[in-house]
Write a protein that holds these residues in place. Structure first.
Motif, mmCIF file in Angstrom:
data_model
loop_
_atom_site.group_PDB
_atom_site.id
_atom_site.type_symbol
_atom_site.label_atom_id
_atom_site.label_comp_id
_atom_site.label_asym_id
_atom_site.label_seq_id
_atom_site.Cartn_x
_atom_site.Cartn_y
_atom_site.Cartn_z
ATOM 1 N N CYS A 175 35.088 -19.794 -87.313
ATOM 2 C CA CYS A 175 36.316 -20.521 -86.975
ATOM 3 C C CYS A 175 36.131 -22.027 -86.889
ATOM 4 O O CYS A 175 37.104 -22.759 -86.639
ATOM 5 N N ASP A 176 34.910 -22.502 -87.058
ATOM 6 C CA ASP A 176 34.661 -23.943 -87.140
ATOM 7 C C ASP A 176 35.293 -24.720 -85.982
ATOM 8 O O ASP A 176 36.062 -25.673 -86.185
ATOM 9 N N GLN A 177 34.987 -24.274 -84.752
ATOM 10 C CA GLN A 177 35.423 -24.983 -83.537
ATOM 11 C C GLN A 177 36.931 -24.933 -83.298
ATOM 12 O O GLN A 177 37.448 -25.689 -82.477
ATOM 13 N N HIS A 178 37.660 -24.049 -84.001
ATOM 14 C CA HIS A 178 39.106 -23.960 -83.760
ATOM 15 C C HIS A 178 39.415 -23.193 -82.473
ATOM 16 O O HIS A 178 40.537 -23.243 -81.978
ATOM 17 N N LEU A 179 38.450 -22.458 -81.956
ATOM 18 C CA LEU A 179 38.648 -21.693 -80.726
ATOM 19 C C LEU A 179 37.696 -22.206 -79.652
ATOM 20 O O LEU A 179 36.515 -22.432 -79.904
ATOM 21 N N SER A 180 38.216 -22.369 -78.458
ATOM 22 C CA SER A 180 37.374 -22.792 -77.337
ATOM 23 C C SER A 180 36.594 -21.594 -76.806
ATOM 24 O O SER A 180 36.891 -20.435 -77.123
ATOM 25 N N ASP A 181 35.579 -21.887 -75.971
ATOM 26 C CA ASP A 181 34.819 -20.799 -75.354
ATOM 27 C C ASP A 181 35.732 -19.905 -74.531
ATOM 28 O O ASP A 181 35.549 -18.678 -74.490
ATOM 29 N N LEU A 220 44.404 -14.179 -82.995
ATOM 30 C CA LEU A 220 44.006 -13.332 -84.126
ATOM 31 C C LEU A 220 44.380 -13.977 -85.454
ATOM 32 O O LEU A 220 43.618 -13.903 -86.428
ATOM 33 N N ASP A 221 45.543 -14.622 -85.513
ATOM 34 C CA ASP A 221 45.942 -15.291 -86.757
ATOM 35 C C ASP A 221 44.970 -16.424 -87.090
ATOM 36 O O ASP A 221 44.630 -16.643 -88.259
ATOM 37 N N THR A 222 44.511 -17.146 -86.068
ATOM 38 C CA THR A 222 43.528 -18.212 -86.294
ATOM 39 C C THR A 222 42.234 -17.633 -86.852
ATOM 40 O O THR A 222 41.640 -18.179 -87.795
ATOM 41 N N ILE A 223 41.796 -16.512 -86.294
ATOM 42 C CA ILE A 223 40.561 -15.875 -86.761
ATOM 43 C C ILE A 223 40.742 -15.360 -88.189
ATOM 44 O O ILE A 223 39.851 -15.515 -89.034
ATOM 45 N N ARG A 224 41.897 -14.759 -88.479
ATOM 46 C CA ARG A 224 42.148 -14.256 -89.839
ATOM 47 C C ARG A 224 42.114 -15.397 -90.853
ATOM 48 O O ARG A 224 41.510 -15.284 -91.922
ATOM 49 N N ARG A 225 42.787 -16.515 -90.523
ATOM 50 C CA ARG A 225 42.802 -17.654 -91.452
ATOM 51 C C ARG A 225 41.394 -18.194 -91.675
ATOM 52 O O ARG A 225 41.041 -18.608 -92.781
ATOM 53 N N ALA A 226 40.577 -18.192 -90.623
ATOM 54 C CA ALA A 226 39.203 -18.694 -90.748
ATOM 55 C C ALA A 226 38.385 -17.821 -91.688
ATOM 56 O O ALA A 226 37.645 -18.326 -92.538
ATOM 57 N N PHE A 227 38.508 -16.499 -91.556
ATOM 58 C CA PHE A 227 37.771 -15.603 -92.445
ATOM 59 C C PHE A 227 38.247 -15.780 -93.888
ATOM 60 O O PHE A 227 37.431 -15.795 -94.823
ATOM 61 N N LEU A 228 39.553 -15.911 -94.090
ATOM 62 C CA LEU A 228 40.078 -16.128 -95.443
ATOM 63 C C LEU A 228 39.567 -17.442 -96.025
ATOM 64 O O LEU A 228 39.238 -17.520 -97.212
#
Length: 330
Positions: A50-56, A2-10
């Motif tokens: 997220c620009d590929q920061h998360l895998s499938d 979730l923190d990764t997703i939040r940073r991506a949106f920001l």
């Protein structure tokens, strides 16, 4: 995750406190306006942001955690709350509860009261005003007593057979569990989208004719140039109108108070190109001055919409409408 997703949106310029804008990112992929996205659509949104920061695999983990029990979809409005992570309201990370069938019927009855076309108290803006009054400290949320006070302003509540126990059931469903508070703006927006209606062509013509006659009394025959000059001189309005700005404009034009707020909202719904869009001021002025023929139409059914999109996709990929390949020019 979730923190990764939040940073991506920001990083993409989204303020997580602006939950409506975050929700709209997901809603753009919700063709059926069901309020939920399947795994493929949900992952596509996060993959883009997220620009590929998360895998499938990680995307599927997030989806499975927030999805309905049958894994059919994620309630993206709830997910927008989770991304916001409001410490004061402490949104739960578990998926929202499912609506029982009898509750859906109950909520439909309440929405019919809140959007009764015959009442001057009806409509989204009136509901927002009533909830605002029940929130004297302007915290943005109300307890059950504030919600009850709001609903009791509607004369048709009791004739519709809605008791305090019914209102308690509605409040408990939408309230945040840990605080037993209902977030006013979120509830208002849910009601607006759940009871979306437009005016028929005769009804739209009736309201527009009433406004034209009142403008005629002010400045003579309403032409685009005259009305634009009148608005520029006396009513500073933005280039694009949301529901509130549109209703204020109608109130300004409606000197005889012949148009109720609920009617202004239905005109707005008839003109806006989507449930979360805006109306261009110039476009409304042209319609108002009868300079532009406009028929309110419902959106395409999902199957027809997908057929149109598939045809457009073929054209972009270099195939004509019959599926035959052709050479594209730059």
């Amino acid at each position: 995750l979730l923190d990764t997703i939040r940073r991506a949106f920001l990083a993409h310029g989204y303020q997580l406190t602006d939950r409506l804008r975050v929700r709209n990112v997901f809603q753009a992929h919700d063709w059926g306006r069901s309020g939920r996205l399947g795994l493929e659509e949900f992952s596509a949104v996060l993959r883009e942001k997220c620009d590929q920061h998360l895998s499938d695999y990680e995307l599927e983990l997030v989806f499975n955690h927030f999805a309905d029990p049958d894994l059919a979809g994620v309630d993206y409005e709830h997910f927008a709350h989770v991304l916001h992570g409001d410490g004061n309201l402490n949104y739960l990370l578990s998926p929202p509860q499912q609506r029982p069938e009898d509750f859906t019927t109950l909520e439909d009855r309440l929405l019919a009261v809140l959007y009764d076309h015959r009442s001057r108290l009806a409509g989204t803006l009136k509901l927002r005003e009533h909830l605002f009054r029940a929130d004297p400290h302007r915290k943005g949320h109300v307890d059950f007593l504030g919600f009850l006070e709001t609903m009791q302003r509607y004369d048709q509540l009791r004739p519709a057979g809605l008791s305090d126990d019914h209102l308690r059931a509605v409040f408990d469903f939408w309230a945040v569990d840990d605080t037993q508070k209902l977030v006013s703006e979120d509830y208002v927006e849910r009601c607006r989208l759940a009871h979306w209606q437009m005016l028929s062509k005769p009804e739209l013509d009736r309201v527009l004719t009433s406004l034209r006659m009142q403008i005629h009394d002010k400045i003579g025959r309403p032409t685009v140039a005259r009305v634009e000059r009148m608005l520029e001189d006396n009513h500073k309005c933005p280039l694009e109108l949301d529901l509130m700005a549109f209703t204020k404009l109608v109130r300004y034009l409606d000197t005889q108070r012949a148009v109720m707020d609920i009617e202004a909202e239905l005109v707005f719904n008839s003109l806006v190109p989507g449930r979360v869009g805006t109306v261009e001021t110039k476009f409304f002025v042209r319609v108002l001055c009868d300079d532009l023929t406009f028929d309110p139409l419902d959106g395409l059914p999902e199957d027809e919409m997908m057929e149109v999109l598939a045809s457009l996709s073929d054209l972009l990929l270099g195939r004509d409408l019959r599926g035959k390949a052709f050479r594209r020019r730059d």
